[in-house]
Design an enzyme around this catalytic site. Structure first.
Site, PDB file in Angstrom:
ATOM      1  N   ASP A  50       0.836  -1.202   0.000  1.00 37.88           N
ATOM      2  CA  ASP A  50       0.000   0.000   0.000  1.00 37.88           C
ATOM      3  C   ASP A  50       0.871   1.251   0.000  1.00 37.88           C
ATOM      4  O   ASP A  50       0.619   2.205  -0.749  1.00 37.88           O
ATOM      5  CB  ASP A  50      -0.915  -0.016   1.228  1.00 37.88           C
ATOM      6  N   GLU A 122      -1.935  -5.349  -3.738  1.00 37.14           N
ATOM      7  CA  GLU A 122      -0.975  -4.633  -2.888  1.00 37.14           C
ATOM      8  C   GLU A 122       0.149  -5.561  -2.426  1.00 37.14           C
ATOM      9  O   GLU A 122       1.321  -5.161  -2.381  1.00 37.14           O
ATOM     10  CB  GLU A 122      -1.684  -4.034  -1.677  1.00 37.14           C
TER      11      GLU A 122
END
Length: 232
Positions: A50, A122
């Site tokens: 992220d 992610e």
């Protein structure tokens, strides 16, 4: 056996991992790890991925859109890195096919679940970063997120199709919008819902999903496509 699937996924993504275990962990859901106590799962990689994704997107927007304010750039970035956008990227990568999860999770629709696929994107980004470094990862992100970034910059990403449909239809006065659950099927742990949306008693869209909310959102999207407000 799973190593062959990893190599297949690696090839489809155009990658060549030095340490394939990074990709293995990135594609391992917690439900699988809970059944196999020696297995790592991808939540820590999601955390790292992220941040890497945010940085790469932020850098790209900062360098290429000098005319936009901080507020505008923040809004665009939020559209690019949101769960729905990550899910679209996951579908393009066909990640759902390669995620390791428990049989129970799979039976409840986990392989197609938005959150699981978005998290996997992610985690894969983090795996690439750990194996290949920042510059390689940035190039990978810019390639696979190009379409999403262009849509976000052109303000063409819709997060809530039901709200969009309501706003569009009510521009010219009040209309009657009704969502109706047509049927549901499957056992309680794997129930699938089918919904239609009607506008002034005319059915304009149909949707299905593993929750009523998901089915209604998909029905609203189909109505917007039919009204030529959004594209497929």
């Amino acid at each position: 056996m799973y190593k062959l699937k990893l190599r297949e996924n690696e090839s489809k993504l155009g990658l060549n991992f030095t340490n394939l275990s990074y990709l293995k962990v990135a594609l391992t859901h917690s439900s699988f790890a809970n059944q196999h106590k020696d297995s790592e799962y991808n939540e820590r990689l999601e955390f790292l991925g992220d941040s890497v994704l945010q940085l790469c997107v932020t850098e790209y927007l900062y360098k290429n859109y000098k005319e936009k304010s901080e507020g505008e750039l923040t809004k665009i970035r939020s559209l690019i890195v949101c769960e729905n956008s990550l899910y679209e990227v996951a579908k393009e990568m066909n990640l759902g096919e390669y995620i390791r999860m428990s049989r129970g999770e799979e039976l409840t629709g986990g392989r197609n679940r938005v959150s699981i696929q978005a998290d996997a994107v992610e985690a894969v980004i983090a795996a690439i970063y750990l194996d290949k470094g920042f510059e390689f990862t940035r190039d990978f992100i810019l390639k696979h997120f190009a379409s999403i970034m262009n849509k976000a910059i052109d303000n063409k990403i819709i997060l809530d199709f039901k709200t969009k449909l309501q706003e569009y239809l009510q521009q010219n006065g009040e209309v009657n919008i009704n969502y109706e659950l047509v049927k549901h099927e499957g056992p309680p742990h794997r129930r699938k819902f089918y919904t239609v949306v009607s506008i002034n008693d005319e059915i304009m869209g149909e949707g299905e999903g593993y929750s009523k909310k998901e089915a209604e959102q998909r029905a609203a999207k189909k109505a917007l496509i039919k009204l030529e407000v959004v594209n497929e």
